[in-house]
Design a protein around this motif. Structure first.
Motif, PDB file in Angstrom:
ATOM      1  N   PHE A  43       0.815  -1.215   0.000  1.00 55.68           N
ATOM      2  CA  PHE A  43       0.000   0.000   0.000  1.00 55.68           C
ATOM      3  C   PHE A  43       0.853   1.272   0.000  1.00 55.68           C
ATOM      4  CE2 PHE A  43      -3.040  -3.136   1.369  1.00 55.68           C
ATOM      5  CZ  PHE A  43      -4.259  -2.684   0.872  1.00 55.68           C
ATOM      6  N   GLU A  44       2.118   1.147  -0.364  1.00 55.87           N
ATOM      7  CA  GLU A  44       3.035   2.291  -0.293  1.00 55.87           C
ATOM      8  C   GLU A  44       2.524   3.516  -1.030  1.00 55.87           C
ATOM      9  OE1 GLU A  44       5.599  -1.464  -0.151  1.00 55.87           O
ATOM     10  OE2 GLU A  44       3.812  -0.752  -1.188  1.00 55.87           O
ATOM     11  N   HIS A  45       1.890   3.324  -2.185  1.00 52.29           N
ATOM     12  CA  HIS A  45       1.538   4.446  -3.046  1.00 52.29           C
ATOM     13  C   HIS A  45       0.075   4.876  -2.910  1.00 52.29           C
ATOM     14  CE1 HIS A  45       5.506   4.033  -4.715  1.00 52.29           C
ATOM     15  NE2 HIS A  45       5.262   2.783  -5.060  1.00 52.29           N
ATOM     16  N   HIS A  46      -0.608   4.335  -1.912  1.00 53.34           N
ATOM     17  CA  HIS A  46      -1.993   4.742  -1.673  1.00 53.34           C
ATOM     18  C   HIS A  46      -2.027   6.031  -0.854  1.00 53.34           C
ATOM     19  CE1 HIS A  46      -2.857   0.704  -3.038  1.00 53.34           C
ATOM     20  NE2 HIS A  46      -4.155   0.895  -2.898  1.00 53.34           N
ATOM     21  N   LEU A  47      -3.053   6.829  -1.104  1.00 52.52           N
ATOM     22  CA  LEU A  47      -3.304   8.014  -0.291  1.00 52.52           C
ATOM     23  C   LEU A  47      -4.182   7.634   0.906  1.00 52.52           C
ATOM     24  CD1 LEU A  47      -4.079  10.600  -3.117  1.00 52.52           C
ATOM     25  CD2 LEU A  47      -2.028  10.547  -1.668  1.00 52.52           C
ATOM     26  N   PRO A  48      -4.112   8.378   1.996  1.00 50.08           N
ATOM     27  CA  PRO A  48      -4.937   8.059   3.169  1.00 50.08           C
ATOM     28  C   PRO A  48      -6.431   7.952   2.860  1.00 50.08           C
ATOM     29  CG  PRO A  48      -3.249   9.621   3.788  1.00 50.08           C
ATOM     30  CD  PRO A  48      -3.144   9.458   2.288  1.00 50.08           C
ATOM     31  N   GLU A  49      -6.925   8.763   1.939  1.00 54.36           N
ATOM     32  CA  GLU A  49      -8.359   8.746   1.633  1.00 54.36           C
ATOM     33  C   GLU A  49      -8.792   7.437   0.982  1.00 54.36           C
ATOM     34  OE1 GLU A  49      -8.249  10.919  -2.761  1.00 54.36           O
ATOM     35  OE2 GLU A  49      -8.919  12.037  -1.001  1.00 54.36           O
ATOM     36  N   GLU A  50      -7.838   6.660   0.505  1.00 55.19           N
ATOM     37  CA  GLU A  50      -8.150   5.378  -0.136  1.00 55.19           C
ATOM     38  C   GLU A  50      -8.187   4.217   0.858  1.00 55.19           C
ATOM     39  OE1 GLU A  50      -6.229   5.970  -4.527  1.00 55.19           O
ATOM     40  OE2 GLU A  50      -4.798   5.757  -2.866  1.00 55.19           O
ATOM     41  N   LEU A  51      -7.993   4.514   2.128  1.00 53.03           N
ATOM     42  CA  LEU A  51      -7.907   3.477   3.146  1.00 53.03           C
ATOM     43  C   LEU A  51      -9.125   3.487   4.056  1.00 53.03           C
ATOM     44  CD1 LEU A  51      -4.216   3.998   4.328  1.00 53.03           C
ATOM     45  CD2 LEU A  51      -5.043   2.559   2.452  1.00 53.03           C
ATOM     46  N   SER A  52      -9.403   2.340   4.672  1.00 52.60           N
ATOM     47  CA  SER A  52     -10.434   2.262   5.699  1.00 52.60           C
ATOM     48  C   SER A  52      -9.910   2.887   6.980  1.00 52.60           C
ATOM     49  CB  SER A  52     -10.803   0.799   5.952  1.00 52.60           C
ATOM     50  OG  SER A  52      -9.705   0.116   6.551  1.00 52.60           O
ATOM     51  N   GLY A  53     -10.814   3.058   7.955  1.00 54.74           N
ATOM     52  CA  GLY A  53     -10.411   3.648   9.218  1.00 54.74           C
ATOM     53  C   GLY A  53      -9.339   2.836   9.931  1.00 54.74           C
ATOM     54  N   GLY A  54      -9.508   1.514   9.939  1.00 52.93           N
ATOM     55  CA  GLY A  54      -8.521   0.663  10.588  1.00 52.93           C
ATOM     56  C   GLY A  54      -7.174   0.707   9.897  1.00 52.93           C
ATOM     57  N   MET A  55      -7.178   0.780   8.576  1.00 50.21           N
ATOM     58  CA  MET A  55      -5.927   0.848   7.822  1.00 50.21           C
ATOM     59  C   MET A  55      -5.207   2.163   8.080  1.00 50.21           C
ATOM     60  SD  MET A  55      -7.321  -0.856   4.274  1.00 50.21           S
ATOM     61  CE  MET A  55      -5.784  -0.825   3.360  1.00 50.21           C
ATOM     62  N   LYS A  56      -5.957   3.245   8.225  1.00 49.21           N
ATOM     63  CA  LYS A  56      -5.330   4.534   8.549  1.00 49.21           C
ATOM     64  C   LYS A  56      -4.631   4.468   9.900  1.00 49.21           C
ATOM     65  CE  LYS A  56      -8.598   7.402   5.940  1.00 49.21           C
ATOM     66  NZ  LYS A  56      -9.703   8.385   6.042  1.00 49.21           N
ATOM     67  N   LYS A  57      -5.276   3.811  10.871  1.00 50.98           N
ATOM     68  CA  LYS A  57      -4.644   3.682  12.188  1.00 50.98           C
ATOM     69  C   LYS A  57      -3.357   2.869  12.082  1.00 50.98           C
ATOM     70  CE  LYS A  57      -8.070   5.734  14.407  1.00 50.98           C
ATOM     71  NZ  LYS A  57      -8.649   5.485  15.698  1.00 50.98           N
ATOM     72  N   ARG A  58      -3.380   1.803  11.285  1.00 53.86           N
ATOM     73  CA  ARG A  58      -2.181   0.986  11.092  1.00 53.86           C
ATOM     74  C   ARG A  58      -1.076   1.787  10.401  1.00 53.86           C
ATOM     75  NH1 ARG A  58      -2.707  -4.744  11.038  1.00 53.86           N
ATOM     76  NH2 ARG A  58      -4.682  -5.398  11.956  1.00 53.86           N
ATOM     77  N   ALA A  59      -1.459   2.598   9.424  1.00 62.76           N
ATOM     78  CA  ALA A  59      -0.467   3.427   8.738  1.00 62.76           C
ATOM     79  C   ALA A  59       0.156   4.430   9.695  1.00 62.76           C
ATOM     80  CB  ALA A  59      -1.118   4.138   7.554  1.00 62.76           C
ATOM     81  N   ALA A  60      -0.660   4.991  10.575  1.00 65.41           N
ATOM     82  CA  ALA A  60      -0.142   5.943  11.563  1.00 65.41           C
ATOM     83  C   ALA A  60       0.825   5.249  12.521  1.00 65.41           C
ATOM     84  CB  ALA A  60      -1.291   6.584  12.326  1.00 65.41           C
ATOM     85  N   ILE A  61       0.543   3.994  12.880  1.00 61.52           N
ATOM     86  CA  ILE A  61       1.467   3.243  13.726  1.00 61.52           C
ATOM     87  C   ILE A  61       2.761   2.956  12.970  1.00 61.52           C
ATOM     88  CG2 ILE A  61       1.840   1.020  14.871  1.00 61.52           C
ATOM     89  CD1 ILE A  61      -1.112   1.071  15.685  1.00 61.52           C
ATOM     90  N   ALA A  62       2.655   2.643  11.663  1.00 58.98           N
ATOM     91  CA  ALA A  62       3.859   2.424  10.861  1.00 58.98           C
ATOM     92  C   ALA A  62       4.749   3.665  10.866  1.00 58.98           C
ATOM     93  CB  ALA A  62       3.476   2.051   9.434  1.00 58.98           C
ATOM     94  N   ARG A  63       4.145   4.842  10.739  1.00 58.84           N
ATOM     95  CA  ARG A  63       4.931   6.080  10.794  1.00 58.84           C
ATOM     96  C   ARG A  63       5.558   6.268  12.175  1.00 58.84           C
ATOM     97  NH1 ARG A  63       1.876  11.583   9.539  1.00 58.84           N
ATOM     98  NH2 ARG A  63       0.946  11.054  11.550  1.00 58.84           N
ATOM     99  N   ALA A  64       4.800   5.932  13.225  1.00 57.99           N
ATOM    100  CA  ALA A  64       5.345   6.048  14.581  1.00 57.99           C
ATOM    101  C   ALA A  64       6.513   5.092  14.804  1.00 57.99           C
ATOM    102  CB  ALA A  64       4.240   5.783  15.601  1.00 57.99           C
ATOM    103  N   LEU A  65       6.545   3.985  14.050  1.00 56.13           N
ATOM    104  CA  LEU A  65       7.609   2.997  14.167  1.00 56.13           C
ATOM    105  C   LEU A  65       8.832   3.330  13.315  1.00 56.13           C
ATOM    106  CD1 LEU A  65       5.531  -0.316  13.958  1.00 56.13           C
ATOM    107  CD2 LEU A  65       6.910   0.406  15.922  1.00 56.13           C
ATOM    108  N   ALA A  66       8.780   4.401  12.571  1.00 54.66           N
ATOM    109  CA  ALA A  66       9.785   4.680  11.542  1.00 54.66           C
ATOM    110  C   ALA A  66      11.214   4.674  12.061  1.00 54.66           C
ATOM    111  CB  ALA A  66       9.482   6.015  10.865  1.00 54.66           C
ATOM    112  N   LEU A  67      11.435   5.183  13.261  1.00 57.95           N
ATOM    113  CA  LEU A  67      12.796   5.309  13.799  1.00 57.95           C
ATOM    114  C   LEU A  67      13.132   4.204  14.799  1.00 57.95           C
ATOM    115  CD1 LEU A  67      12.907   9.180  14.364  1.00 57.95           C
ATOM    116  CD2 LEU A  67      13.711   7.876  12.379  1.00 57.95           C
ATOM    117  N   ASN A  68      12.387   3.093  14.749  1.00 57.75           N
ATOM    118  CA  ASN A  68      12.593   1.982  15.690  1.00 57.75           C
ATOM    119  C   ASN A  68      12.584   2.467  17.143  1.00 57.75           C
ATOM    120  OD1 ASN A  68      12.941   0.087  13.556  1.00 57.75           O
ATOM    121  ND2 ASN A  68      15.072   0.728  13.353  1.00 57.75           N
ATOM    122  N   PRO A  69      11.514   3.129  17.549  1.00 62.06           N
ATOM    123  CA  PRO A  69      11.492   3.746  18.885  1.00 62.06           C
ATOM    124  C   PRO A  69      11.419   2.718  20.001  1.00 62.06           C
ATOM    125  CG  PRO A  69       9.323   3.857  17.911  1.00 62.06           C
ATOM    126  CD  PRO A  69      10.228   3.313  16.848  1.00 62.06           C
TER     127      PRO A  69
END
Length: 254
Positions: free
Chosen positions: A136-162
């Motif tokens: 889903f790398e090239h999808h825009l947020p508007e193309e995702l369901s609510g649950g997928m948006k939450k997962r994408a936000a977690i992926a961004r939060a994980l970006a720096l291996n926190p």
């Protein structure tokens, strides 16, 4: 961090806005690898406390330390070190609507690393794979369901291996199945990455499913009125409001 050394330490924290005190003189620790949940009734200061923990708001009094570093926004070097060790998922996800998922997830990498564009993209794919959004790398947020948006936000939060992930109302607005799927994701990431989670929520099914330990805030006393395993608190806590909350009872039944 040592397994016995708290990854977050809060001592004597007092916070508020204007002339209104929200929480007064609270203290608690969070240990590495814990799923720690902040809960309480409406208006008790749950999200406000989380924003203090990540440095968005300044406390009136008290001290916060993250991974052994004092949280001080005026100390630019120390605060930047802290920011590289934490990830944050805000309410609603807060994805940039004009950016693809890959671009959203890559933002922290662009800010805090010197990785090449190719290396950043490889890491983006890994983070999206970790949250079940591979391809889903090239999808825009508007193309995702609510649950997928939450997962994408977690992926961004994980970006720096926190070491620590802060999630503000992660299940808000989700249907029961999507919410349960998100709970499973949090448990899996906690187990496989040993990431510490600090979560604000009032969703009882999620609390019982994921929380190792909770603190309950109270807007009347402006304090922490309960701390521990939510299952134990539900059945044995001496405070009537705590049992009322965990057993989902109307006020007249307590």
């Amino acid at each position: 961090m040592s397994p016995t050394q708290p990854v977050i330490t809060v001592r004597g924290l007092t916070m508020g806005f204007g002339s209104r005190t929200i929480l007064e003189n609270i203290s608690f620790d969070i240990v590495p690898g814990e799923i720690f949940v902040i809960l309480g009734g409406s208006g008790c200061g749950k999200s406000t406390l989380l924003k203090h923990l990540i440095g968005l708001y300044r406390p009136w009094a008290g001290n916060i330390a993250i991974t052994g570093l004092a949280l001080n926004m005026d100390d630019t070097i120390s605060y930047k070190q802290i920011l590289t060790r934490i990830g944050v998922m805000y309410q609603g996800g807060a994805l940039f609507s004009s950016m693809t998922l890959a671009e959203n997830v890559a933002l922290p990498m662009s800010e805090y690393t010197t990785l090449s564009p190719e290396a950043r993209m490889d890491l983006v794919r890994l983070k999206l794979r970790q949250v079940g959004l591979e391809g889903f790398e090239h999808h825009l947020p508007e193309e995702l369901s609510g649950g997928m948006k939450k997962r994408a936000a977690i992926a961004r939060a994980l970006a720096l291996n926190p070491e620590i992930l802060f999630l503000d109302e992660p299940s808000a607005g989700l249907d029961p199945i999507s919410s349960a799927d998100l709970d499973e994701l949090i448990i899996r990431l906690n187990r496989t990455l040993s990431t510490t989670f600090v979560i604000v929520t009032h969703e009882l099914p999620s609390i019982f499913a994921i929380a190792h330990r909770v603190i309950m805030l109270d807007k009347t006393t402006k304090s922490i009125i309960a701390e521990g395993d939510p299952h134990f608190l539900r059945d044995h806590d001496p405070h009537p409001f705590v049992r009322q909350f965990f057993n989902r009872q109307p006020e007249r039944d307590c």
